[in-house]
Design a protein around this motif. Structure first.
Motif, PDB file in Angstrom:
ATOM      1  N   GLU A 175       0.839  -1.197   0.000  1.00 49.47           N
ATOM      2  CA  GLU A 175       0.000   0.000   0.000  1.00 49.47           C
ATOM      3  C   GLU A 175       0.870   1.240   0.000  1.00 49.47           C
ATOM      4  OE1 GLU A 175      -2.520  -0.475   3.391  1.00 49.47           O
ATOM      5  OE2 GLU A 175      -3.531  -2.218   2.545  1.00 49.47           O
ATOM      6  N   LYS A 176       0.271   2.369  -0.325  1.00 49.72           N
ATOM      7  CA  LYS A 176       1.009   3.616  -0.520  1.00 49.72           C
ATOM      8  C   LYS A 176       1.811   4.040   0.716  1.00 49.72           C
ATOM      9  CE  LYS A 176       0.402   8.258  -2.297  1.00 49.72           C
ATOM     10  NZ  LYS A 176      -0.520   9.217  -2.890  1.00 49.72           N
ATOM     11  N   LYS A 177       1.253   3.864   1.897  1.00 52.04           N
ATOM     12  CA  LYS A 177       1.921   4.352   3.102  1.00 52.04           C
ATOM     13  C   LYS A 177       2.619   3.255   3.900  1.00 52.04           C
ATOM     14  CE  LYS A 177      -0.778   8.490   3.647  1.00 52.04           C
ATOM     15  NZ  LYS A 177      -1.458   9.373   4.583  1.00 52.04           N
ATOM     16  N   ASP A 178       3.001   2.186   3.245  1.00 53.48           N
ATOM     17  CA  ASP A 178       3.679   1.094   3.937  1.00 53.48           C
ATOM     18  C   ASP A 178       5.086   1.461   4.413  1.00 53.48           C
ATOM     19  OD1 ASP A 178       1.638  -0.715   3.961  1.00 53.48           O
ATOM     20  OD2 ASP A 178       2.355  -1.865   2.242  1.00 53.48           O
ATOM     21  N   TYR A 179       5.612   2.566   3.938  1.00 52.55           N
ATOM     22  CA  TYR A 179       6.935   2.992   4.385  1.00 52.55           C
ATOM     23  C   TYR A 179       6.883   3.534   5.809  1.00 52.55           C
ATOM     24  CZ  TYR A 179       5.393   7.755   3.501  1.00 52.55           C
ATOM     25  OH  TYR A 179       4.710   8.948   3.526  1.00 52.55           O
TER      26      TYR A 179
ATOM     27  N   ASN B  76       6.265   3.593   9.800  1.00 49.95           N
ATOM     28  CA  ASN B  76       6.334   2.675  10.943  1.00 49.95           C
ATOM     29  C   ASN B  76       6.852   1.286  10.565  1.00 49.95           C
ATOM     30  OD1 ASN B  76       5.291   4.680  12.604  1.00 49.95           O
ATOM     31  ND2 ASN B  76       3.198   4.097  12.107  1.00 49.95           N
ATOM     32  N   TYR B  77       7.714   1.208   9.581  1.00 47.12           N
ATOM     33  CA  TYR B  77       8.333  -0.062   9.183  1.00 47.12           C
ATOM     34  C   TYR B  77       7.320  -1.109   8.730  1.00 47.12           C
ATOM     35  CZ  TYR B  77      12.361   1.937  11.569  1.00 47.12           C
ATOM     36  OH  TYR B  77      13.374   2.760  11.966  1.00 47.12           O
ATOM     37  N   ARG B  78       6.148  -0.704   8.314  1.00 45.11           N
ATOM     38  CA  ARG B  78       5.103  -1.656   7.914  1.00 45.11           C
ATOM     39  C   ARG B  78       5.547  -2.537   6.757  1.00 45.11           C
ATOM     40  NH1 ARG B  78      -0.461   0.813   6.174  1.00 45.11           N
ATOM     41  NH2 ARG B  78       0.186   2.163   7.863  1.00 45.11           N
ATOM     42  N   ILE B  79       6.280  -1.987   5.792  1.00 44.48           N
ATOM     43  CA  ILE B  79       6.726  -2.783   4.643  1.00 44.48           C
ATOM     44  C   ILE B  79       7.694  -3.879   5.081  1.00 44.48           C
ATOM     45  CG2 ILE B  79       8.648  -1.289   3.971  1.00 44.48           C
ATOM     46  CD1 ILE B  79       6.298  -3.196   1.610  1.00 44.48           C
TER      47      ILE B  79
END
Length: 108
Positions: A47-51, A53-56
């Protein structure tokens, strides 16, 4: 829309490293060859904001665990002489990788 791992079979797999360029070197004390494989996650999982909080990084780790589970099941199903374990690329905990190692030596 919920994005799941249902698209996992649409992944892109690439052979990378020295083996793909036919420049691999066998270690003198072993008959083992190293083959690097790159696996690309499906765009539907990102997703677009996965960068934020280390989500990616969590998604990459989860994707690798999902792949490990499927490979483990196949290894058991077909009784393959392969062991699987995790490691970190260049000892970087943000880059987990999966190691598949044969449990026997090939005769050349």
């Amino acid at each position: 829309e919920s994005r799941g791992l249902g698209d996992v079979y649409k992944r892109q797999i690439s052979l990378v490293g020295s083996f793909g360029m036919k420049t691999g070197i066998l270690k003198s004390n072993s008959n083992l060859t190293t083959v690097d494989i790159s696996l690309k996650m499906p765009k539907s999982l990102i997703e677009k904001k996965d960068y934020l909080n280390y989500r990616i990084l969590y998604k990459k780790s989860f994707y690798l665990a999902y792949l490990t589970d499927h490979l483990t099941n196949l290894i058991k199903k077909f009784n393959l002489p392969i062991e699987i374990y995790y490691d970190y690329l260049n000892d970087d905990i943000l880059n987990p990788c999966l190691i598949l190692k044969q449990n026997y030596q090939l005769e050349y």
